[in-house]
Design a protein around this motif. Structure first.
Motif, PDB file in Angstrom:
ATOM      1  N   ALA A  18       0.828  -1.203   0.000  1.00 15.60           N
ATOM      2  CA  ALA A  18       0.000   0.000   0.000  1.00 15.60           C
ATOM      3  C   ALA A  18       0.868   1.261   0.000  1.00 15.60           C
ATOM      4  CB  ALA A  18      -0.925  -0.012   1.208  1.00 15.60           C
ATOM      5  N   ILE A  19       0.517   2.204  -0.881  1.00 12.37           N
ATOM      6  CA  ILE A  19       1.316   3.409  -1.110  1.00 12.37           C
ATOM      7  C   ILE A  19       0.383   4.613  -1.191  1.00 12.37           C
ATOM      8  CG2 ILE A  19       2.905   4.515  -2.754  1.00 12.37           C
ATOM      9  CD1 ILE A  19       3.588   1.606  -3.653  1.00 12.37           C
ATOM     10  N   SER A  20       0.873   5.769  -0.799  1.00  7.54           N
ATOM     11  CA  SER A  20       0.052   6.981  -0.889  1.00  7.54           C
ATOM     12  C   SER A  20       0.025   7.498  -2.333  1.00  7.54           C
ATOM     13  CB  SER A  20       0.589   8.078   0.034  1.00  7.54           C
ATOM     14  OG  SER A  20       1.753   8.660  -0.504  1.00  7.54           O
ATOM     15  N   PRO A  21      -1.067   8.144  -2.716  1.00  5.97           N
ATOM     16  CA  PRO A  21      -1.125   8.745  -4.056  1.00  5.97           C
ATOM     17  C   PRO A  21      -0.006   9.763  -4.295  1.00  5.97           C
ATOM     18  CG  PRO A  21      -3.324   8.619  -3.126  1.00  5.97           C
ATOM     19  CD  PRO A  21      -2.359   8.228  -2.035  1.00  5.97           C
ATOM     20  N   LEU A  22       0.356  10.523  -3.272  1.00  5.92           N
ATOM     21  CA  LEU A  22       1.431  11.503  -3.425  1.00  5.92           C
ATOM     22  C   LEU A  22       2.750  10.817  -3.754  1.00  5.92           C
ATOM     23  CD1 LEU A  22       2.388  14.435  -3.312  1.00  5.92           C
ATOM     24  CD2 LEU A  22       2.760  14.131  -0.854  1.00  5.92           C
ATOM     25  N   GLU A  23       3.037   9.700  -3.077  1.00  4.22           N
ATOM     26  CA  GLU A  23       4.288   8.978  -3.360  1.00  4.22           C
ATOM     27  C   GLU A  23       4.283   8.401  -4.775  1.00  4.22           C
ATOM     28  OE1 GLU A  23       6.207   7.130   0.539  1.00  4.22           O
ATOM     29  OE2 GLU A  23       4.102   6.525   0.262  1.00  4.22           O
ATOM     30  N   MET A  24       3.132   7.898  -5.230  1.00  6.74           N
ATOM     31  CA  MET A  24       3.060   7.377  -6.599  1.00  6.74           C
ATOM     32  C   MET A  24       3.285   8.494  -7.613  1.00  6.74           C
ATOM     33  SD  MET A  24       2.946   4.132  -6.803  1.00  6.74           S
ATOM     34  CE  MET A  24       2.433   3.830  -8.496  1.00  6.74           C
ATOM     35  N   ALA A  25       2.705   9.661  -7.353  1.00  5.34           N
ATOM     36  CA  ALA A  25       2.921  10.805  -8.243  1.00  5.34           C
ATOM     37  C   ALA A  25       4.392  11.206  -8.250  1.00  5.34           C
ATOM     38  CB  ALA A  25       2.047  11.981  -7.819  1.00  5.34           C
ATOM     39  N   SER A  26       5.003  11.190  -7.088  1.00  5.52           N
ATOM     40  CA  SER A  26       6.417  11.519  -6.978  1.00  5.52           C
ATOM     41  C   SER A  26       7.266  10.527  -7.773  1.00  5.52           C
ATOM     42  CB  SER A  26       6.837  11.523  -5.503  1.00  5.52           C
ATOM     43  OG  SER A  26       8.192  11.840  -5.361  1.00  5.52           O
ATOM     44  N   ALA A  27       6.949   9.246  -7.646  1.00 11.44           N
ATOM     45  CA  ALA A  27       7.697   8.217  -8.380  1.00 11.44           C
ATOM     46  C   ALA A  27       7.513   8.381  -9.882  1.00 11.44           C
ATOM     47  CB  ALA A  27       7.252   6.828  -7.935  1.00 11.44           C
TER      48      ALA A  27
END
Length: 188
Positions: free
Chosen positions: A124-133
């Motif tokens: 499970a990952i935050s949407p902000l971290e996915m956007a950052s990646a």
């Protein structure tokens, strides 16, 4: 926000599913695989793991969302989001390496479990971290930490605060350029 101060973008965690595959792709390209490397796209497929990775021991049964694909290139498997190819890729590159790439790309807060299914979005990952990646695919791997406030100006127009970020090259730019070429084909 008046009733709940929970910020889904920052505090929320969701399994990213297939949107995590490009991080596995970047890892594979760094490990020496190419977009032309071929894998079996058969479904279902029993993937051999070097350790216990399922309730079947060292064998992980994986299926595609669609049909079997035969022998398929990594590029075509990316277009088609082929689970069985990415499962084999995860075992071949090593889940620890995928976690390392995810960390370098900006997924730094969420717990990432280094298991073969990580490439299929099992952590499970935050949407902000996915956007950052994902920003790494636009910048050829030149990553800057995310921030909320870029500048504060007082009533006289004086800059009270201005954010400056350090950019870090997380991997060879060619890796992200190659991955991006495949990713832009996905929505077509």
């Amino acid at each position: 926000f008046e009733f709940s101060q929970f910020d889904l973008a920052v505090q929320g965690r969701r399994n990213p599913g297939s949107s995590f595959k490009p991080i596995g792709l970047a890892t594979a390209l760094e490990e020496g695989f190419t977009m032309g490397t071929h894998f079996s796209g058969e479904s279902p497929l029993l993937v051999d793991c070097p350790y216990v990775c399922s309730d079947r021991g060292n064998v992980w049964p994986v299926s595609n969302a669609g049909s079997s694909k035969g022998v398929i290139s990594l590029e075509a498997a990316t277009y088609g989001s082929v689970n069985t190819v990415y499962a084999q890729l995860s075992v071949a590159t090593g889940p620890d390496n995928i976690v390392d790439m995810a960390r370098r790309m900006g997924i730094t807060e969420s717990a990432l479990t280094p298991v073969p299914s990580i490439v299929l979005g099992s952590s499970a990952i935050s949407p902000l971290e996915m956007a950052s990646a994902y920003s790494n695919f636009a910048t050829n791997g030149l990553h800057a930490d995310d921030y909320i406030i870029s500048k504060i100006v007082d009533h006289d127009g004086n800059v009270v605060y201005e954010h400056s970020s350090e950019q870090v090259q997380v991997a060879d730019p060619a890796i992200f350029a190659a991955a991006r070429r495949a990713l832009v084909q996905v929505p077509r």
